[in-house]
Design a protein around this motif. Structure first.
Motif, PDB file in Angstrom:
ATOM      1  N   ILE A  83      10.734  13.638 -11.999  1.00  0.00           N
ATOM      2  CA  ILE A  83      12.076  14.218 -12.084  1.00  0.00           C
ATOM      3  C   ILE A  83      11.918  15.702 -12.412  1.00  0.00           C
ATOM      4  N   PRO A  84      12.422  16.590 -11.570  1.00  0.00           N
ATOM      5  CA  PRO A  84      12.245  18.028 -11.812  1.00  0.00           C
ATOM      6  C   PRO A  84      12.745  18.444 -13.191  1.00  0.00           C
ATOM      7  N   GLU A  85      12.030  19.369 -13.776  1.00  0.00           N
ATOM      8  CA  GLU A  85      12.405  19.870 -15.103  1.00  0.00           C
ATOM      9  C   GLU A  85      13.824  20.429 -15.063  1.00  0.00           C
ATOM     10  N   GLY A  86      14.617  20.059 -16.047  1.00  0.00           N
ATOM     11  CA  GLY A  86      15.984  20.540 -16.137  1.00  0.00           C
ATOM     12  C   GLY A  86      16.995  19.680 -15.407  1.00  0.00           C
ATOM     13  N   MET A  87      16.535  18.721 -14.605  1.00  0.00           N
ATOM     14  CA  MET A  87      17.457  17.832 -13.881  1.00  0.00           C
ATOM     15  C   MET A  87      17.828  16.658 -14.771  1.00  0.00           C
ATOM     16  N   THR A  88      19.114  16.390 -14.919  1.00  0.00           N
ATOM     17  CA  THR A  88      19.605  15.212 -15.628  1.00  0.00           C
ATOM     18  C   THR A  88      20.388  14.362 -14.653  1.00  0.00           C
ATOM     19  N   LEU A  89      20.023  13.099 -14.559  1.00  0.00           N
ATOM     20  CA  LEU A  89      20.645  12.207 -13.588  1.00  0.00           C
ATOM     21  C   LEU A  89      21.828  11.482 -14.213  1.00  0.00           C
ATOM     22  N   SER A  90      22.907  11.393 -13.451  1.00  0.00           N
ATOM     23  CA  SER A  90      24.140  10.772 -13.935  1.00  0.00           C
ATOM     24  C   SER A  90      23.926   9.290 -14.213  1.00  0.00           C
ATOM     25  N   ARG A  91      24.432   8.835 -15.353  1.00  0.00           N
ATOM     26  CA  ARG A  91      24.367   7.413 -15.682  1.00  0.00           C
ATOM     27  C   ARG A  91      25.308   6.591 -14.813  1.00  0.00           C
ATOM     28  N   GLU A 122       4.019  20.255 -24.545  1.00  0.00           N
ATOM     29  CA  GLU A 122       3.599  21.620 -24.276  1.00  0.00           C
ATOM     30  C   GLU A 122       3.148  22.258 -25.574  1.00  0.00           C
ATOM     31  N   GLU A 123       1.928  22.801 -25.549  1.00  0.00           N
ATOM     32  CA  GLU A 123       1.343  23.417 -26.733  1.00  0.00           C
ATOM     33  C   GLU A 123       1.404  22.460 -27.924  1.00  0.00           C
ATOM     34  N   GLU A 124       1.134  21.167 -27.645  1.00  0.00           N
ATOM     35  CA  GLU A 124       1.070  20.092 -28.636  1.00  0.00           C
ATOM     36  C   GLU A 124       2.420  19.796 -29.294  1.00  0.00           C
ATOM     37  N   VAL A 125       3.516  20.273 -28.675  1.00  0.00           N
ATOM     38  CA  VAL A 125       4.856  19.937 -29.148  1.00  0.00           C
ATOM     39  C   VAL A 125       5.474  18.967 -28.142  1.00  0.00           C
ATOM     40  N   LEU A 126       5.854  17.788 -28.624  1.00  0.00           N
ATOM     41  CA  LEU A 126       6.398  16.735 -27.766  1.00  0.00           C
ATOM     42  C   LEU A 126       7.916  16.770 -27.809  1.00  0.00           C
ATOM     43  N   ARG A 127       8.525  16.720 -26.615  1.00  0.00           N
ATOM     44  CA  ARG A 127       9.991  16.740 -26.514  1.00  0.00           C
ATOM     45  C   ARG A 127      10.474  15.621 -25.595  1.00  0.00           C
ATOM     46  N   PHE A 128      11.701  15.167 -25.848  1.00  0.00           N
ATOM     47  CA  PHE A 128      12.293  14.080 -25.072  1.00  0.00           C
ATOM     48  C   PHE A 128      13.347  14.626 -24.106  1.00  0.00           C
ATOM     49  N   GLY A 173       0.775  -1.230   0.000  1.00  0.00           N
ATOM     50  CA  GLY A 173       0.000   0.000   0.000  1.00  0.00           C
ATOM     51  C   GLY A 173       0.806   1.278   0.000  1.00  0.00           C
ATOM     52  N   TRP A 174       2.143   1.160   0.054  1.00  0.00           N
ATOM     53  CA  TRP A 174       2.972   2.368   0.105  1.00  0.00           C
ATOM     54  C   TRP A 174       3.325   2.837  -1.292  1.00  0.00           C
ATOM     55  N   GLN A 175       3.210   4.138  -1.532  1.00  0.00           N
ATOM     56  CA  GLN A 175       3.615   4.750  -2.782  1.00  0.00           C
ATOM     57  C   GLN A 175       4.440   5.993  -2.470  1.00  0.00           C
ATOM     58  N   PRO A 176       5.539   6.211  -3.207  1.00  0.00           N
ATOM     59  CA  PRO A 176       6.311   7.431  -2.963  1.00  0.00           C
ATOM     60  C   PRO A 176       5.558   8.658  -3.454  1.00  0.00           C
ATOM     61  N   ALA A 177       5.755   9.771  -2.802  1.00  0.00           N
ATOM     62  CA  ALA A 177       5.141  11.020  -3.244  1.00  0.00           C
ATOM     63  C   ALA A 177       5.760  11.459  -4.560  1.00  0.00           C
ATOM     64  N   THR A 178       4.984  12.136  -5.384  1.00  0.00           N
ATOM     65  CA  THR A 178       5.491  12.567  -6.692  1.00  0.00           C
ATOM     66  C   THR A 178       6.672  13.513  -6.555  1.00  0.00           C
ATOM     67  N   ASP A 179       6.717  14.272  -5.466  1.00  0.00           N
ATOM     68  CA  ASP A 179       7.808  15.234  -5.271  1.00  0.00           C
ATOM     69  C   ASP A 179       8.884  14.700  -4.332  1.00  0.00           C
ATOM     70  N   THR A 180       8.987  13.377  -4.220  1.00  0.00           N
ATOM     71  CA  THR A 180      10.036  12.784  -3.397  1.00  0.00           C
ATOM     72  C   THR A 180      11.413  13.266  -3.860  1.00  0.00           C
ATOM     73  N   PRO A 181      12.221  13.809  -2.971  1.00  0.00           N
ATOM     74  CA  PRO A 181      13.556  14.276  -3.383  1.00  0.00           C
ATOM     75  C   PRO A 181      14.396  13.123  -3.941  1.00  0.00           C
ATOM     76  N   ILE A 182      15.080  13.385  -5.038  1.00  0.00           N
ATOM     77  CA  ILE A 182      15.921  12.373  -5.675  1.00  0.00           C
ATOM     78  C   ILE A 182      17.335  12.494  -5.100  1.00  0.00           C
ATOM     79  N   PRO A 183      17.870  11.407  -4.548  1.00  0.00           N
ATOM     80  CA  PRO A 183      19.180  11.476  -3.873  1.00  0.00           C
ATOM     81  C   PRO A 183      20.345  11.533  -4.853  1.00  0.00           C
ATOM     82  N   THR A 184      20.498  12.665  -5.505  1.00  0.00           N
ATOM     83  CA  THR A 184      21.565  12.818  -6.500  1.00  0.00           C
ATOM     84  C   THR A 184      22.945  12.835  -5.869  1.00  0.00           C
ATOM     85  N   ASP A 185      23.020  13.014  -4.547  1.00  0.00           N
ATOM     86  CA  ASP A 185      24.316  13.047  -3.863  1.00  0.00           C
ATOM     87  C   ASP A 185      24.734  11.674  -3.353  1.00  0.00           C
TER      88      ASP A 185
END
Length: 240
Positions: A135-143, A155-161, A106-118
């Motif tokens: 994942i916050p906009e503009g954040m890129t996670l290290s591989r 956004e405005e019917e324009v799809l971006r990856f 029954g547990w689900q993480p919150a959508t705004d759960t901080p991502i432990p990038t450190d």
């Protein structure tokens, strides 16, 4: 009173677990010697974890072992300082991001759960962003720390990856929605798109999946399922 202080005052005696990262029942099931000691009344499960389990790198029984934190200074420093609150907090913040983590029922993480990038994983280990965590906009996670992931925004019917996944993107139209996959990660577009901003990526799709959708960018579009002699002159542009 903090949540941790409340647990140590009341929750522990009530048999509760201090956070979603720690299921004391699972901890006992994964450690027979600890379970035997608890049944004998030597100590309770949490006392063993705090006193011995951290240093021994015990299996938590939920897909996470404390040895998984051996290279993370935030955790190891807390253990060395015998700061149980800090160690438990660090474990709770990172454990749900381990690929094998088994969440409590029954547990689900919150959508705004901080991502432990450190977080610093041990050699060969990686984290995965749990389903439902945005994942916050503009954040890129290290591989080096996180498994490949793909984001799709409209956004405005324009799809971006976005994301750190690499290689060819494949597209399927399922029940009228666009589903994109890259490096094994699949994402459904959140809304209709009149244009796909491909950038310099490659996109593979059945011919019919792009009907009515323009594709812009310098990348390559590979269409499958075309019959010989098909007229492409009326189809949306593949690049600009």
């Amino acid at each position: 009173m903090t949540a941790a202080e409340h647990f140590f005052r009341f929750g522990q005696s009530e048999g509760r677990s201090p956070n979603a990262a720690l299921d004391l029942t699972a901890y006992l099931a994964a450690n027979d010697d600890v379970r035997a000691a608890v049944e004998a009344g030597t100590f309770d499960a949490l006392t063993h974890l705090l006193t011995y389990g951290f240093a021994e790198g015990r299996d938590l029984g939920n897909g996470v072992r404390l040895t998984d934190f051996a290279a993370d200074s935030a955790f190891t420093d807390a253990v060395a300082a015998q700061d149980a609150h800090a160690a438990l907090a660090r474990m709770a913040a990172v454990a749900p991001f381990f690929p094998d983590f088994q969440a409590p029922a029954g547990w689900q993480p919150a959508t705004d759960t901080p991502i432990p990038t450190d977080f610093t994983p041990v050699d060969g280990a990686v984290l995965r962003v749990p389903a439902g965590v945005e994942i916050p906009e503009g954040m890129t996670l290290s591989r080096d720390v996180f498994l490949p992931y793909l984001t799709v925004t409209v956004e405005e019917e324009v799809l971006r990856f976005g994301g750190n996944a690499e290689g060819e993107i494949t597209l399927q139209r399922v029940d009228g929605t666009l589903v994109f996959t890259r490096e094994g990660e699949s994402v459904t577009a959140a809304g209709p798109a009149a244009e796909i901003a491909l950038g310099d990526a490659s996109l593979a799709a059945p011919a019919g999946a792009l009907d009515g959708t323009a594709v812009t960018g310098t990348g390559t579009v590979i269409l499958s399922g075309l019959e010989a002699g098909t007229d492409l002159s009326g189809r949306p542009p593949a690049s600009t």
